[in-house]
Enzyme design. Structure first.
Site, PDB file in Angstrom:
ATOM      1  N   SER A 147       0.872  -1.195   0.000  1.00 36.70           N
ATOM      2  CA  SER A 147       0.000   0.000   0.000  1.00 36.70           C
ATOM      3  C   SER A 147       0.899   1.232   0.000  1.00 36.70           C
ATOM      4  O   SER A 147       2.084   1.146   0.346  1.00 36.70           O
ATOM      5  CB  SER A 147      -0.860  -0.025   1.270  1.00 36.70           C
ATOM      6  OG  SER A 147      -1.502   1.210   1.466  1.00 36.70           O
ATOM      7  N   TYR A 160      -3.820  -0.728   9.991  1.00 29.63           N
ATOM      8  CA  TYR A 160      -3.617  -0.973   8.557  1.00 29.63           C
ATOM      9  C   TYR A 160      -2.212  -0.503   8.144  1.00 29.63           C
ATOM     10  O   TYR A 160      -1.486  -1.208   7.453  1.00 29.63           O
ATOM     11  CB  TYR A 160      -4.696  -0.225   7.771  1.00 29.63           C
ATOM     12  CG  TYR A 160      -4.679  -0.484   6.283  1.00 29.63           C
ATOM     13  CD1 TYR A 160      -5.313  -1.602   5.747  1.00 29.63           C
ATOM     14  CD2 TYR A 160      -4.036   0.388   5.405  1.00 29.63           C
ATOM     15  CE1 TYR A 160      -5.316  -1.841   4.384  1.00 29.63           C
ATOM     16  CE2 TYR A 160      -4.023   0.157   4.048  1.00 29.63           C
ATOM     17  CZ  TYR A 160      -4.668  -0.959   3.534  1.00 29.63           C
ATOM     18  OH  TYR A 160      -4.655  -1.198   2.179  1.00 29.63           O
TER      19      TYR A 160
HETATM   20  P1  NDP Z   1     -11.847  -5.227  -1.550  1.00 27.68           P
HETATM   21  O1  NDP Z   1     -12.493  -4.916  -0.243  1.00 27.68           O
HETATM   22  O2  NDP Z   1     -12.570  -4.951  -2.819  1.00 27.68           O
HETATM   23  O3  NDP Z   1     -11.390  -6.763  -1.579  1.00 27.68           O
HETATM   24  C1  NDP Z   1     -10.747  -7.352  -0.480  1.00 27.68           C
HETATM   25  C2  NDP Z   1     -10.573  -8.821  -0.754  1.00 27.68           C
HETATM   26  O4  NDP Z   1      -9.914  -9.427   0.382  1.00 27.68           O
HETATM   27  C3  NDP Z   1     -11.911  -9.536  -0.919  1.00 27.68           C
HETATM   28  O5  NDP Z   1     -11.757 -10.598  -1.820  1.00 27.68           O
HETATM   29  C4  NDP Z   1     -12.169 -10.068   0.484  1.00 27.68           C
HETATM   30  O6  NDP Z   1     -12.995 -11.203   0.528  1.00 27.68           O
HETATM   31  C5  NDP Z   1     -10.756 -10.458   0.878  1.00 27.68           C
HETATM   32  N1  NDP Z   1     -10.647 -10.587   2.318  1.00 27.68           N
HETATM   33  C6  NDP Z   1     -10.760  -9.602   3.243  1.00 27.68           C
HETATM   34  N2  NDP Z   1     -10.613 -10.129   4.470  1.00 27.68           N
HETATM   35  C7  NDP Z   1     -10.424 -11.468   4.303  1.00 27.68           C
HETATM   36  C8  NDP Z   1     -10.222 -12.541   5.182  1.00 27.68           C
HETATM   37  N3  NDP Z   1     -10.188 -12.361   6.506  1.00 27.68           N
HETATM   38  N4  NDP Z   1     -10.064 -13.787   4.667  1.00 27.68           N
HETATM   39  C9  NDP Z   1     -10.108 -13.977   3.333  1.00 27.68           C
HETATM   40  N5  NDP Z   1     -10.291 -13.004   2.450  1.00 27.68           N
HETATM   41  C10 NDP Z   1     -10.445 -11.752   2.932  1.00 27.68           C
HETATM   42  O7  NDP Z   1     -10.489  -4.412  -1.486  1.00 27.68           O
HETATM   43  P2  NDP Z   1      -9.277  -4.228  -2.523  1.00 27.68           P
HETATM   44  O8  NDP Z   1      -9.457  -5.069  -3.721  1.00 27.68           O
HETATM   45  O9  NDP Z   1      -9.086  -2.789  -2.665  1.00 27.68           O
HETATM   46  O10 NDP Z   1      -8.083  -4.777  -1.637  1.00 27.68           O
HETATM   47  C11 NDP Z   1      -7.200  -5.794  -2.062  1.00 27.68           C
HETATM   48  C12 NDP Z   1      -5.846  -5.545  -1.432  1.00 27.68           C
HETATM   49  O11 NDP Z   1      -5.328  -4.318  -1.926  1.00 27.68           O
HETATM   50  C13 NDP Z   1      -5.860  -5.441   0.087  1.00 27.68           C
HETATM   51  O12 NDP Z   1      -4.724  -6.067   0.625  1.00 27.68           O
HETATM   52  C14 NDP Z   1      -5.795  -3.940   0.302  1.00 27.68           C
HETATM   53  O13 NDP Z   1      -5.238  -3.612   1.543  1.00 27.68           O
HETATM   54  C15 NDP Z   1      -4.883  -3.546  -0.837  1.00 27.68           C
HETATM   55  N6  NDP Z   1      -4.895  -2.134  -1.193  1.00 27.68           N
HETATM   56  C16 NDP Z   1      -6.021  -1.545  -1.699  1.00 27.68           C
HETATM   57  C17 NDP Z   1      -5.998  -0.208  -2.036  1.00 27.68           C
HETATM   58  C18 NDP Z   1      -7.168   0.511  -2.600  1.00 27.68           C
HETATM   59  O14 NDP Z   1      -7.076   1.745  -2.795  1.00 27.68           O
HETATM   60  N7  NDP Z   1      -8.271  -0.128  -2.889  1.00 27.68           N
HETATM   61  C19 NDP Z   1      -4.786   0.604  -1.845  1.00 27.68           C
HETATM   62  C20 NDP Z   1      -3.680  -0.119  -1.315  1.00 27.68           C
HETATM   63  C21 NDP Z   1      -3.740  -1.432  -1.013  1.00 27.68           C
HETATM   64  P3  NDP Z   1     -14.590 -11.154   0.877  1.00 27.68           P
HETATM   65  O15 NDP Z   1     -15.292 -11.088  -0.438  1.00 27.68           O
HETATM   66  O16 NDP Z   1     -14.829 -12.427   1.621  1.00 27.68           O
HETATM   67  O17 NDP Z   1     -14.805  -9.939   1.719  1.00 27.68           O
END
Ligand code: NDP
Length: 255
Positions: A147, A160
């Protein structure tokens, strides 16, 4: 026959595991890797949540398998990944992540633990589990999703930020140990990407406009903006890239 350029970016014959593949960045990376030729292991909390991604991969003509686990919980990971050596995973993308927004003084220790377990501890555990067979085969790619808060403090997201700083650190630590054994470890640090993770920011007019004002390309990113970087890091073209945290942020870190 593939040209030299095509083969440099091809994932043909590879198997890629993507955590958090249900939506957002993880779903887009899984689909992009399938388009580049890989079969995919989708990791998520429920079969239903992975349905759309699995259908998209089937339509591309690639195979997919599903592992169900909530990555917050160590025992769920060890149970779900028990047969991982037999799956022959070549590429592991640690994408699953969660965010919790509250001032540090109000952040509960339960919330702190949830975020650290989900965003950091799972990355180490899944990397270790996948790397065992990669190291035996002398080849593998691990890609962590870091991130901008791997570099900056952020506002009202202390757990975070701590988790993502540590993701950058463990990326470099594992890269140093495993690079000479054929397993590279890198991370992508996405900028502000339009997904459920940033829903609250985009709905806050003040935060939204101050964020937009700082992004040199002048718009929020999309998961599609990141997916090809993940394919690149997994491909032969990136074989000498190791221990890097690559920002894909529309220029944010340059300001
Ligand atoms: P979303 O919320 O759209 O997706 C998050 C994903 O992680 C979903 O598939 C969710 O599954 C899964 N997830 C969350 N918690 C768990 C858990 N305990 N066990 C299994 N799966 C889990 O967010 P993003 O796509 O934006 O995030 C993806 C990654 O990118 C993360 O690591 C986030 O920190 C990182 N990121 C995102 C940024 C942004 O601006 N969007 C910026 C920087 C980093 P479920 O469908 O079950 O909830």
């Amino acid at each position: 026959m593939a040209t030299w350029l095509e083969s440099q970016f091809s994932l043909n014959g590879k198997k890629a595991l993507v955590t958090g593949a249900s939506k957002g960045i993880g779903a887009e990376i899984a689909i992009a890797m399938a388009k580049a030729g890989a079969d995919i292991v989708l990791v998520g909390r429920s079969k239903e949540s992975l349905n759309d991604t699995q259908i998209a991969i089937n339509e591309i003509g690639k195979k997919s398998e599903i592992l169900i686990c909530d990555v917050e919980f160590r025992t769920q990971i060890s149970d779900a990944f028990e047969g991982i050596a037999q799956l022959g995973v070549d590429i592991a993308v640690n994408n699953a992540g969660s965010i919790s927004r509250s001032p540090a003084i109000e952040t509960t220790l339960e919330d702190w633990d949830r975020i650290i377990n989900t965003n950091l501890n799972s990355v180490f555990q899944i990397s270790q589990l996948c790397a065992k067979s990669m190291l035996e085969r002398g080849q593998g790619r691990i890609i962590n999703i870091a991130s901008l808060l791997s570099f900056q403090g952020g506002i009202n997201v202390p757990a975070y930020t701590a988790s993502k700083h540590a993701v950058a650190g463990v990326t470099k630590a594992l890269a140093n140990e495993w690079g000479a054994k054929g397993v590279t470890v890198n991370a992508i640090a996405p900028g502000y990407i339009s997904t459920d993770n940033t829903h609250a920011l985009r709905n806050d007019p003040d935060r939204n406009s101050s964020i937009l004002a700082r992004i040199p390309v002048g718009r929020w990113g999309t998961p599609q903006d990141l997916a090809a970087t993940a394919v690149f890091l997994a491909s032969p073209a990136a074989s000498y890239i190791n221990g890097e945290i690559i920002t894909v942020d529309g220029g944010w870190m340059g300001r």
